[in-house]
Design a protein around this motif. Structure first.
Motif, PDB file in Angstrom:
ATOM      1  N   GLN A 279     -54.297 -19.064  10.409  1.00 15.95           N
ATOM      2  CA  GLN A 279     -53.407 -17.949  10.713  1.00 15.95           C
ATOM      3  C   GLN A 279     -52.111 -18.400  11.402  1.00 15.95           C
ATOM      4  N   GLY A 280     -51.965 -19.715  11.600  1.00 14.73           N
ATOM      5  CA  GLY A 280     -50.732 -20.208  12.190  1.00 14.73           C
ATOM      6  C   GLY A 280     -50.840 -20.612  13.639  1.00 14.73           C
ATOM      7  N   ASP A 281     -51.883 -20.189  14.347  1.00 16.07           N
ATOM      8  CA  ASP A 281     -52.071 -20.621  15.735  1.00 16.07           C
ATOM      9  C   ASP A 281     -52.359 -22.116  15.778  1.00 16.07           C
ATOM     10  N   THR A 282     -52.013 -22.732  16.892  1.00  9.78           N
ATOM     11  CA  THR A 282     -52.352 -24.138  17.110  1.00  9.78           C
ATOM     12  C   THR A 282     -53.004 -24.286  18.480  1.00  9.78           C
ATOM     13  N   MET A 283     -53.850 -25.296  18.597  1.00 13.88           N
ATOM     14  CA  MET A 283     -54.503 -25.602  19.865  1.00 13.88           C
ATOM     15  C   MET A 283     -54.475 -27.106  20.053  1.00 13.88           C
ATOM     16  N   VAL A 284     -54.347 -27.536  21.303  1.00 14.82           N
ATOM     17  CA  VAL A 284     -54.304 -28.963  21.616  1.00 14.82           C
ATOM     18  C   VAL A 284     -55.558 -29.311  22.419  1.00 14.82           C
ATOM     19  N   PRO A 285     -56.518 -30.013  21.805  1.00 12.72           N
ATOM     20  CA  PRO A 285     -57.745 -30.369  22.522  1.00 12.72           C
ATOM     21  C   PRO A 285     -57.518 -31.583  23.414  1.00 12.72           C
ATOM     22  N   SER A 286     -58.467 -31.845  24.293  1.00 11.31           N
ATOM     23  CA  SER A 286     -58.413 -33.056  25.095  1.00 11.31           C
ATOM     24  C   SER A 286     -58.926 -34.220  24.262  1.00 11.31           C
ATOM     25  N   ALA A 287     -58.654 -35.442  24.710  1.00 10.58           N
ATOM     26  CA  ALA A 287     -59.081 -36.622  23.963  1.00 10.58           C
ATOM     27  C   ALA A 287     -60.601 -36.694  23.852  1.00 10.58           C
ATOM     28  N   SER A 288     -61.301 -36.133  24.843  1.00 12.03           N
ATOM     29  CA  SER A 288     -62.764 -36.192  24.850  1.00 12.03           C
ATOM     30  C   SER A 288     -63.393 -35.133  23.945  1.00 12.03           C
ATOM     31  N   SER A 289     -62.590 -34.267  23.333  1.00  4.68           N
ATOM     32  CA  SER A 289     -63.128 -33.182  22.514  1.00  4.68           C
ATOM     33  C   SER A 289     -63.721 -33.664  21.198  1.00  4.68           C
ATOM     34  N   PHE A 290     -63.272 -34.802  20.711  1.00  3.78           N
ATOM     35  CA  PHE A 290     -63.652 -35.239  19.377  1.00  3.78           C
ATOM     36  C   PHE A 290     -65.047 -35.846  19.368  1.00  3.78           C
ATOM     37  N   VAL A 291     -65.884 -35.342  18.485  1.00  2.00           N
ATOM     38  CA  VAL A 291     -67.231 -35.873  18.308  1.00  2.00           C
ATOM     39  C   VAL A 291     -67.182 -36.775  17.079  1.00  2.00           C
ATOM     40  N   GLY A 292     -67.245 -38.076  17.312  1.00  2.00           N
ATOM     41  CA  GLY A 292     -67.040 -39.021  16.226  1.00  2.00           C
ATOM     42  C   GLY A 292     -65.555 -39.360  16.116  1.00  2.00           C
ATOM     43  N   ALA A 293     -65.200 -40.049  15.055  1.00  4.98           N
ATOM     44  CA  ALA A 293     -63.810 -40.467  14.852  1.00  4.98           C
ATOM     45  C   ALA A 293     -62.934 -39.268  14.524  1.00  4.98           C
ATOM     46  N   PRO A 294     -61.780 -39.131  15.213  1.00  4.85           N
ATOM     47  CA  PRO A 294     -60.893 -37.977  14.974  1.00  4.85           C
ATOM     48  C   PRO A 294     -60.008 -38.176  13.752  1.00  4.85           C
ATOM     49  N   GLY A 295     -60.640 -38.312  12.568  1.00  2.67           N
ATOM     50  CA  GLY A 295     -59.847 -38.481  11.360  1.00  2.67           C
ATOM     51  C   GLY A 295     -59.033 -37.234  11.041  1.00  2.67           C
ATOM     52  N   GLN A 296     -57.819 -37.414  10.517  1.00  2.00           N
ATOM     53  CA  GLN A 296     -56.968 -36.275  10.189  1.00  2.00           C
ATOM     54  C   GLN A 296     -57.516 -35.542   8.963  1.00  2.00           C
ATOM     55  N   GLY A 297     -57.235 -34.227   8.932  1.00  2.00           N
ATOM     56  CA  GLY A 297     -57.674 -33.430   7.803  1.00  2.00           C
ATOM     57  C   GLY A 297     -58.548 -32.266   8.232  1.00  2.00           C
ATOM     58  N   PRO A 298     -59.313 -31.683   7.274  1.00  2.00           N
ATOM     59  CA  PRO A 298     -60.165 -30.529   7.587  1.00  2.00           C
ATOM     60  C   PRO A 298     -61.179 -30.874   8.678  1.00  2.00           C
ATOM     61  N   ALA A 299     -61.360 -29.952   9.596  1.00  2.00           N
ATOM     62  CA  ALA A 299     -62.282 -30.158  10.716  1.00  2.00           C
ATOM     63  C   ALA A 299     -62.820 -28.802  11.151  1.00  2.00           C
ATOM     64  N   THR A 300     -63.692 -28.834  12.130  1.00  2.00           N
ATOM     65  CA  THR A 300     -64.236 -27.610  12.709  1.00  2.00           C
ATOM     66  C   THR A 300     -64.065 -27.648  14.218  1.00  2.00           C
ATOM     67  N   LEU A 301     -63.520 -26.580  14.746  1.00  2.00           N
ATOM     68  CA  LEU A 301     -63.401 -26.415  16.192  1.00  2.00           C
ATOM     69  C   LEU A 301     -64.594 -25.594  16.666  1.00  2.00           C
ATOM     70  N   ALA A 302     -65.374 -26.142  17.579  1.00  2.00           N
ATOM     71  CA  ALA A 302     -66.565 -25.465  18.094  1.00  2.00           C
ATOM     72  C   ALA A 302     -66.350 -25.113  19.566  1.00  2.00           C
ATOM     73  N   ILE A 303     -66.606 -23.844  19.910  1.00  2.00           N
ATOM     74  CA  ILE A 303     -66.390 -23.365  21.282  1.00  2.00           C
ATOM     75  C   ILE A 303     -67.554 -22.452  21.667  1.00  2.00           C
ATOM     76  N   ARG A 304     -68.160 -22.712  22.808  1.00  2.00           N
ATOM     77  CA  ARG A 304     -69.187 -21.828  23.328  1.00  2.00           C
ATOM     78  C   ARG A 304     -68.555 -20.502  23.750  1.00  2.00           C
ATOM     79  N   PRO A 305     -69.194 -19.371  23.457  1.00  2.00           N
ATOM     80  CA  PRO A 305     -68.616 -18.063  23.808  1.00  2.00           C
ATOM     81  C   PRO A 305     -68.313 -17.909  25.291  1.00  2.00           C
TER      82      PRO A 305
END
Length: 365
Positions: free
Chosen positions: A263-289
């Motif tokens: 929808q056009g929004d952007t978010m900037v995660p912390s460096a520790s957010s990535f589970v595994g290698a942070p390869g560019q491309g399609p990904a999933t953002l997971a957030i606890r409610p």
């Protein structure tokens, strides 16, 4: 007192190496390896058909592995008969003898081991004291509640002082309140006795409440083995993330600097957010409610969404909204901190960067 009479010296050390089990062409367990420390409480958690009960049955000796090895205190028990393993076992449906008294049910394993009647009654009484059923020895199973019958099954499992206790969904037949009470009772028993416990369940809350570590299985393979907090806060993959607790799964694209939503929004995660290698491309953002807060839709860093439902539950409120790309997103917030909201209005959902988890794959639709 009774607890001293049944206290093992130390729990057993278990080592499982490359365990496989096939039933015809179906591979129920696939290359499972686990080390369990003496006195540890390990939960095997997973959906139906994940292989967790099959692993337990192989530990007990009721199933023979197709391949792999089971060591108990360094002894190879892979093909050892169940009665020679000195293992306590508690099943889902208690398996009490209806025609025997509580005393005789608990004392039955001792009778099978050739222990005399007087000593059997003494040890059975001690085991019943541990599970807080002293005075119930002369009753019949039909005279007991479900929780009391489960305690009798526990007493029978520990009366001959096993160093390993295996439990196969022992609480699933109980109602919610009794189930929660028995969770705490089993946890207390484990702490008092120092016995090693392997506990099979499909209930994530049960595993989080009771276990020192949790092994998540799927399709016969282990997805993650971790302490409960680590498993909840940093699941190793999307399956573990979706299976343990509630989790918002948001499709994103990682461009190396920020996460872009459809929808056009952007978010900037912390460096520790990535589970595994942070390869560019399609990904999933997971957030606890519970890590989301409700704010204005134009707030910096907030996800803009349309409110669909507000479910009040006393101290906490569930806020259900939908992003413009159609993704549902849920927030659990303190009721006192929630502003007045109207269904259909636009809101912002804000998440601290350190609470974001980014996986380099897309969640299944």
């Amino acid at each position: 007192m009774g607890e001293e009479a049944v206290r093992p010296v130390v729990g057993a050390r278990i080592s499982v190496r490359g365990l496989d089990k096939a039933f015809g062409t179906l591979k129920a367990v696939d290359d499972v390896s686990i080390d369990i420390a003496p006195g540890e409480f390990l939960a095997l958690l997973g959906p139906s058909g994940s292989g967790k009960s099959t692993v337990l049955m192989m530990l007990a000796g009721f199933e023979v592995p197709t391949a792999g090895q089971i060591l108990i205190d360094g002894q190879d028990c892979t093909r050892l008969l169940p009665q020679k393993r000195n293992i306590g076992m508690v099943f889902q449906h208690y398996s009490l003898f209806p025609h025997l008294s509580v005393f005789d049910n608990v004392a039955f394993p001792l009778k099978m081991r050739g222990i005399g009647r007087v000593e059997r009654r003494r040890q059975a009484a001690a085991a019943l004291e541990v599970v807080r059923l002293q005075g119930y020895g002369d009753r019949m199973p039909a005279q007991l509640s479900g929780g009391q019958r489960q305690r009798v099954a526990l007493a029978r499992a520990i009366v001959y002082k096993p160093r390993l206790l295996l439990m196969d969904e022992p609480l699933s037949a109980l109602d919610k309140n009794l189930r929660e009470e028995m969770q705490l009772e089993i946890k207390r028993l484990h702490s008092d006795l120092g016995i090693t416990v392997v506990f099979v369940t499909h209930d994530q809350g049960e595993a989080l409440t009771m276990a020192d570590r949790i092994a998540i299985l799927r399709g016969g393979r282990i997805q993650q083995i971790s302490p409960a907090r680590e498993l909840y806060e940093r699941p190793a993959n999307l399956f573990a993330a979706g299976f343990i607790g509630e989790m918002n799964m948001i499709p994103v694209v990682w461009d190396g600097a920020k996460l872009a939503l459809g929808q056009g929004d952007t978010m900037v995660p912390s460096a520790s957010s990535f589970v595994g290698a942070p390869g560019q491309g399609p990904a999933t953002l997971a957030i606890r409610p519970e890590r989301l807060s409700v704010t204005a839709p134009e707030a910096p860093g907030a996800l803009s969404a349309r409110l669909e439902e507000v479910v009040y539950a006393g101290a906490g409120t569930l806020v259900i909204a939908r992003l413009d790309d159609g993704t549902e997103i849920r927030a659990r917030v303190a009721s006192a901190a929630l502003p007045s909201l109207s269904k259909g209005e636009r809101i912002g959902l804000l998440c601290p960067p350190e609470a974001m988890l980014v996986y380099g794959e897309r969640a299944a639709a």
